[in-house]
Design a protein around this motif. Structure first.
Motif, mmCIF file in Angstrom:
data_model
loop_
_atom_site.group_PDB
_atom_site.id
_atom_site.type_symbol
_atom_site.label_atom_id
_atom_site.label_comp_id
_atom_site.label_asym_id
_atom_site.label_seq_id
_atom_site.Cartn_x
_atom_site.Cartn_y
_atom_site.Cartn_z
ATOM 1 N N ARG A 1 0.843 -1.193 0.000
ATOM 2 C CA ARG A 1 0.000 0.000 0.000
ATOM 3 C C ARG A 1 0.886 1.254 0.000
ATOM 4 O O ARG A 1 1.834 1.342 0.771
ATOM 5 N N GLU A 2 0.546 2.199 -0.856
ATOM 6 C CA GLU A 2 1.323 3.434 -0.932
ATOM 7 C C GLU A 2 1.112 4.301 0.315
ATOM 8 O O GLU A 2 0.018 4.365 0.870
ATOM 9 N N TYR A 3 2.174 4.939 0.742
ATOM 10 C CA TYR A 3 2.105 5.902 1.836
ATOM 11 C C TYR A 3 3.160 6.970 1.580
ATOM 12 O O TYR A 3 4.065 6.794 0.760
ATOM 13 N N LEU A 4 3.024 8.099 2.246
ATOM 14 C CA LEU A 4 3.971 9.193 2.062
ATOM 15 C C LEU A 4 5.060 9.144 3.126
ATOM 16 O O LEU A 4 4.787 8.881 4.299
ATOM 17 N N THR A 5 6.279 9.409 2.710
ATOM 18 C CA THR A 5 7.387 9.486 3.656
ATOM 19 C C THR A 5 7.352 10.854 4.342
ATOM 20 O O THR A 5 6.590 11.750 3.944
ATOM 21 N N LYS A 6 8.187 11.042 5.362
ATOM 22 C CA LYS A 6 8.253 12.336 6.053
ATOM 23 C C LYS A 6 8.638 13.452 5.092
ATOM 24 O O LYS A 6 8.099 14.563 5.153
ATOM 25 N N ARG A 7 9.569 13.142 4.192
ATOM 26 C CA ARG A 7 10.014 14.153 3.211
ATOM 27 C C ARG A 7 8.869 14.539 2.286
ATOM 28 O O ARG A 7 8.647 15.726 2.019
ATOM 29 N N GLU A 8 8.128 13.555 1.790
ATOM 30 C CA GLU A 8 7.018 13.830 0.869
ATOM 31 C C GLU A 8 5.900 14.603 1.573
ATOM 32 O O GLU A 8 5.283 15.501 0.990
ATOM 33 N N LEU A 9 5.660 14.249 2.814
ATOM 34 C CA LEU A 9 4.640 14.938 3.597
ATOM 35 C C LEU A 9 5.033 16.404 3.799
ATOM 36 O O LEU A 9 4.190 17.313 3.688
ATOM 37 N N ARG A 10 6.301 16.624 4.068
ATOM 38 C CA ARG A 10 6.804 17.984 4.275
ATOM 39 C C ARG A 10 6.711 18.801 2.981
ATOM 40 O O ARG A 10 6.377 19.992 3.013
ATOM 41 N N LEU A 11 6.985 18.170 1.843
ATOM 42 C CA LEU A 11 6.883 18.846 0.548
ATOM 43 C C LEU A 11 5.469 19.367 0.317
ATOM 44 O O LEU A 11 5.275 20.508 -0.130
ATOM 45 N N ILE A 12 4.468 18.555 0.607
ATOM 46 C CA ILE A 12 3.075 18.968 0.422
ATOM 47 C C ILE A 12 2.726 20.086 1.393
ATOM 48 O O ILE A 12 2.072 21.070 1.024
ATOM 49 N N THR B 1 -4.743 12.345 11.308
ATOM 50 C CA THR B 1 -5.807 11.764 12.143
ATOM 51 C C THR B 1 -6.121 10.309 11.775
ATOM 52 O O THR B 1 -6.690 9.575 12.585
ATOM 53 N N GLY B 2 -5.776 9.913 10.545
ATOM 54 C CA GLY B 2 -6.047 8.540 10.116
ATOM 55 C C GLY B 2 -7.478 8.312 9.657
ATOM 56 O O GLY B 2 -7.872 7.165 9.407
ATOM 57 N N LEU B 3 -8.256 9.372 9.538
ATOM 58 C CA LEU B 3 -9.649 9.226 9.134
ATOM 59 C C LEU B 3 -9.773 8.978 7.634
ATOM 60 O O LEU B 3 -9.006 9.534 6.835
ATOM 61 N N SER B 4 -10.753 8.165 7.244
ATOM 62 C CA SER B 4 -11.017 7.926 5.821
ATOM 63 C C SER B 4 -11.767 9.111 5.238
ATOM 64 O O SER B 4 -12.262 9.984 5.966
ATOM 65 N N TYR B 5 -11.895 9.130 3.911
ATOM 66 C CA TYR B 5 -12.561 10.234 3.226
ATOM 67 C C TYR B 5 -13.979 10.455 3.760
ATOM 68 O O TYR B 5 -14.354 11.572 4.115
ATOM 69 N N THR C 1 -4.498 7.082 0.732
ATOM 70 C CA THR C 1 -3.065 7.065 1.045
ATOM 71 C C THR C 1 -2.799 7.765 2.373
ATOM 72 O O THR C 1 -1.858 7.418 3.099
ATOM 73 N N ALA C 2 -3.631 8.767 2.694
ATOM 74 C CA ALA C 2 -3.458 9.498 3.955
ATOM 75 C C ALA C 2 -3.605 8.570 5.151
ATOM 76 O O ALA C 2 -2.875 8.691 6.147
ATOM 77 N N ARG C 3 -4.543 7.639 5.067
ATOM 78 C CA ARG C 3 -4.763 6.690 6.169
ATOM 79 C C ARG C 3 -3.549 5.784 6.367
ATOM 80 O O ARG C 3 -3.148 5.495 7.495
ATOM 81 N N HIS C 4 -2.961 5.367 5.264
ATOM 82 C CA HIS C 4 -1.735 4.553 5.347
ATOM 83 C C HIS C 4 -0.571 5.380 5.898
ATOM 84 O O HIS C 4 0.274 4.865 6.631
ATOM 85 N N THR C 5 -0.538 6.643 5.504
ATOM 86 C CA THR C 5 0.534 7.533 5.984
ATOM 87 C C THR C 5 0.438 7.713 7.495
ATOM 88 O O THR C 5 1.454 7.705 8.200
#
Length: 415
Positions: free
Chosen positions: A223-234, A257-261, A350-354
């Motif tokens: 499952r795709e997730y964002l790394t700390k670097r990618e999260l910081r970029l956004i 928060t881990g909440l779904s859409y 992807t946010a939930r996985h992150t």
């Protein structure tokens, strides 16, 4: 209970109109003096038919095969008679024949089963799940029409061959939105059909589950997730288009928060309450499972809430955050990733996985706590989302090394 209608089954032959040496084999069903005949679509040479035994004579492979087939018909007709007696049906030679060939009105069809399932489960299934069952229903309809040349099929005719053919059809199936159905996509359709097949057994619509010897084969996927670097970029990128900026903030809120859409969309200011520690928490429910959620808010999530506390959406619709349609959100996410040079397939989920991977587990939050915040009923479900990152493995092993060295020094000092 009705009377025990006496059933008699006989096999006989008639002369072939073209080939005078061959006889056509027929079956006759008789009940209380009423009868009906039908051809079994088999022929036999006149000198190989024993009219007393009503079977072929000799030991050739064809005669042996024919006699076995006659025995199967004989047994099948008696079984049809027994079932109809138990069901207290009106029993005639024609009704026995219809039941044997699966053509009687009482025999339920696959589409009737699907319609019954989708009609009775609408109160217990979520809208998204119901939508998936309707997609499976459409696939079954296309399969029957394209591969079997029919609109429907009797449940009694379902067998392992039908199940296998449907799986292969799904693997070739090309929805308008994708190039082809993936393995796991095909398995989800098979899983839904299997569930409906078990329902048919419980309803006594079929005696045996055609999926009995079939095994679902799901492939494990990363499952795709964002790394700390990618999260910081956004986080550090500001977008001039208002819709994209709002989408970015809602996506980041889900990352923290881990909440779904659907759960973020349902939030209102009333869900913000003081937690046991005196800080702001989210008290809500997962729409998918109805599980209660209690999530302490991280500073990043609080900032996003504060940013929109005077928004028009908050004043008019009383929602906590401005959330667009799922389709538009995922469209905007593509723009966001392109601008941030993130070359991953990022969806809102992807946010939930992150949250599970980058925000919590990689920072030492126990998986049991993460599972509770995600609203999972099983720990194994959380393990699908969670990954032990390489740097976390390095940190844990370094802690182990330091601990072992300290214990070694204590032992040497003590000695």
């Amino acid at each position: 209970m009705q009377k025990n209608n006496r059933l008699t089954i006989n096999f006989f032959t008639r002369k072939h109109k073209v080939q005078s040496e061959n006889l056509i084999v027929y079956c006759r069903i008789t009940i209380d003096g009423e009868r009906t005949d039908f051809s079994i679509n088999r022929e036999i040479k006149a000198n190989l038919w024993d009219n007393n035994r009503k079977r072929g004579k000799g030991f050739s492979s064809y005669v042996i095969s024919l006699n076995k087939y006659l025995d199967q018909i004989y047994t099948g007709l008696h079984e049809a008679h027994r079932l109809m007696m138990a069901e207290e049906k009106v029993i005639t030679p024609l009704s026995i024949k219809a039941r044997f060939f699966g053509e009687d009105e009482g025999g339920k069809t696959l589409k009737q089963l699907i319609a019954y399932h989708n009609g009775t489960m609408h109160t217990s299934l979520r809208p998204g799940t119901r939508k998936n069952y309707h997609i499976t229903e459409r696939c079954v309809g296309l399969f029957l029409k394209e591969e079997y040349g029919m609109e429907d099929i009797k449940l009694k005719k379902l067998n392992y061959r039908f199940i296998s053919d449907f799986e292969q059809y799904l693997r070739k199936y090309r929805p308008s939105t994708r190039t082809k159905c993936t393995n796991n996509g095909a398995m989800k359709h098979m899983e839904r059909l299997k569930k409906m097949s078990r329902l048919a057994v419980r309803l006594d619509w079929i005696a045996k589950d055609p999926f009995e010897n079939y095994k679902l084969r799901f492939e494990k996927t990363e499952r795709e997730y964002l790394t700390k670097r990618e999260l910081r970029l956004i986080e550090e990128t500001t977008f001039t288009k208002e819709g994209v900026e709002k989408c970015k903030d809602v996506f980041l809120f889900s990352c923290y928060t881990g909440l779904s859409y659907i759960d973020v969309k349902a939030l209102t200011p009333d869900h913000l309450l003081k937690g046991i520690d005196g800080n702001e928490w989210l008290f809500t429910k997962r729409i998918k499972t109805d599980e209660k959620l209690k999530i302490p808010l991280l500073p990043q999530a609080k900032e996003i809430i504060k940013k929109y506390e005077d928004s028009a959406e908050r004043r008019i619709t009383k929602v906590l955050l401005p959330v667009y349609s799922n389709q538009k959100v995922n469209y905007y996410l593509k723009e966001i990733c392109k601008a941030c040079k993130i070359y991953k397939k990022v969806t809102f989920h992807t946010a939930r996985h992150t949250f599970a991977t980058t925000i919590t587990l990689s920072n030492g939050v126990p998986i049991e706590t993460v599972s509770k915040m995600l609203g999972h009923t099983k720990l194994s479900t959380t393990q699908i989302y969670a990954r032990v990152l390489e740097h976390k493995i390095g940190e844990d092993m370094q802690n182990l090394i330091d601990h072992m060295e300290q214990n070694g020094q204590k032992d040497s000092t003590g000695s």
